[in-house]
Write an enzyme that holds these catalytic residues in place. Structure first.
Site, PDB file in Angstrom:
ATOM      1  N   HIS A  86     -11.204  -5.831   8.592  1.00  0.00           N
ATOM      2  CA  HIS A  86     -11.920  -5.591   7.339  1.00  0.00           C
ATOM      3  C   HIS A  86     -13.204  -4.803   7.554  1.00  0.00           C
ATOM      4  O   HIS A  86     -14.125  -4.873   6.735  1.00  0.00           O
ATOM      5  CB  HIS A  86     -12.252  -6.916   6.645  1.00  0.00           C
ATOM      6  N   GLU A  91       0.816  -1.211   0.000  1.00  0.00           N
ATOM      7  CA  GLU A  91       0.000   0.000   0.000  1.00  0.00           C
ATOM      8  C   GLU A  91       0.852   1.264   0.000  1.00  0.00           C
ATOM      9  O   GLU A  91       0.489   2.268  -0.625  1.00  0.00           O
ATOM     10  CB  GLU A  91      -0.944  -0.006   1.205  1.00  0.00           C
TER      11      GLU A  91
END
Length: 349
Positions: free
Chosen positions: A154, A84
């Site tokens: 998540h 990322e």
């Protein structure tokens, strides 16, 4: 050295609200299809637009980029390494030399490795160069919020972290029509934008979405329901929850005004103030934890400007100050019953 940028003329129409769109050329889409449609339009209209991220070439985890690699080729729609920080840095570099960079971070929870690149580089790029250079054509898309089974890693809602950073814009849509218009506006805005997509709505939210190229104005909140007695403020998935709570309150004779913030930062404070001055009461709801969440910022902003108009303290109905749970997700989330209870407390104060 001054960067040379070619200006592409888009066929888009800019609107303040979705209700302003008069197009009859519409198609039923859910939220992920509306995102896909927006990306398709931008890639087709702007040859400088590039879409990239983990598994993006194959459609992405939630299929938002499905079919775009086949249509536009791997030079423009491509996978990145599982990094990322690298995705963020790559997007900054592309945008700084004139490309329109559309980066995807698979989950909002995984945006944190890129946090330094986003808040220390992208957000400050224009300011530190005195506007000689910028990476304004950078949009970072990421999924956001609870999904029903995501647990700790998540399900997070990290919007407040980025709303604390001057130089960024943060957007969260509530439905397919808004998702398409706000995404196109975010991509074309000349500031770095974090665009959070509520993953619980990808396949649950459906609407007749205009097929035209259109944008919805950023930093403009929308009053989605008029009311007289109390103002309910939220964004993303919470707008549906607020509507459900308002129906419960309606049976008690309480008229609720509902406002979708849409752009989390910089937000539309005037619309909030106008509403609260009218109703005299306010509830703010979001999935993220309460402490230092957007509810705290909005409460302070409204209280400073509406103190003499308030009939009751501003209330926040939010997630708890704990890591996001798994089996206890229904307890953690602010649901219609929690908001309904807050409405009763406020009107009976």
């Amino acid at each position: 050295m001054q960067l040379l940028r070619k200006v592409y003329r888009f066929g888009s129409t800019k609107h303040r609200f979705a209700s302003d769109i008069k197009s009859t050329n519409r198609q039923k889409m859910n939220l992920f299809q509306a995102i896909n449609n927006a990306l398709d339009i931008e890639l087709g209209a702007n040859p400088k637009a590039l879409l990239f991220g983990e598994d993006v070439k194959f459609g992405g985890v939630f299929r938002c980029s499905q079919g775009l690699n086949e249509k536009y080729g791997t030079d423009r729609v491509f996978n990145t390494p599982l990094c990322e920080q690298g995705i963020g840095a790559f997007g900054i570099g592309l945008a700084s030399v004139g490309y329109t960079a559309i980066a995807e971070i698979q989950f909002g929870d995984y945006i944190f490795p890129a946090f330094d690149q986003i808040v220390n580089e992208a957000a400050k790029f224009r300011y530190r160069s005195g506007d000689q250079f910028n990476c304004g054509s950078l949009t970072i898309r990421s999924t956001w919020g609870a999904v029903g089974h995501g647990a700790l890693y998540h399900s997070q809602s990290p919007e407040a972290y980025f709303a604390h950073t001057p130089g960024l814009k943060v957007v969260v849509p509530r439905d397919p029509i808004q998702a398409k218009g706000l995404l196109l506006a975010s991509i074309r805005d000349k500031n770095p934008v974090i665009f959070f997509e509520p993953k619980a709505l990808y396949r649950n939210a459906e609407d007749e979405v205009p097929l035209d190229d259109y944008e919805l104005e950023l930093s403009k909140a929308e009053v989605v329901q008029q009311g007289k007695h109390i103002t309910l403020i939220g964004y993303g998935t919470q707008i549906r929850v607020l509507k459900e709570a308002a129906k419960l309150a309606e049976k008690d004779g309480v008229s609720c005004e509902i406002i979708d913030l849409q752009t989390i930062y910089p937000y539309d404070g005037q619309t909030l103030v106008d509403s609260v001055k009218k109703t005299g009461r306010c509830i703010i709801s979001h999935e993220a934890p309460q402490t230092c969440g957007m509810g705290a910022e909005l409460s302070a902003y409204i209280q400073e400007r509406c103190f003499l108009h308030l009939e009751a303290p501003i209330k926040r109905v939010t997630g708890y100050d704990t890591p996001f749970p798994l089996v206890h997700e229904p307890i953690y989330l602010p649901d219609k019953f929690k908001i309904y209870e807050a409405i009763k407390q406020s009107v009976n104060y």
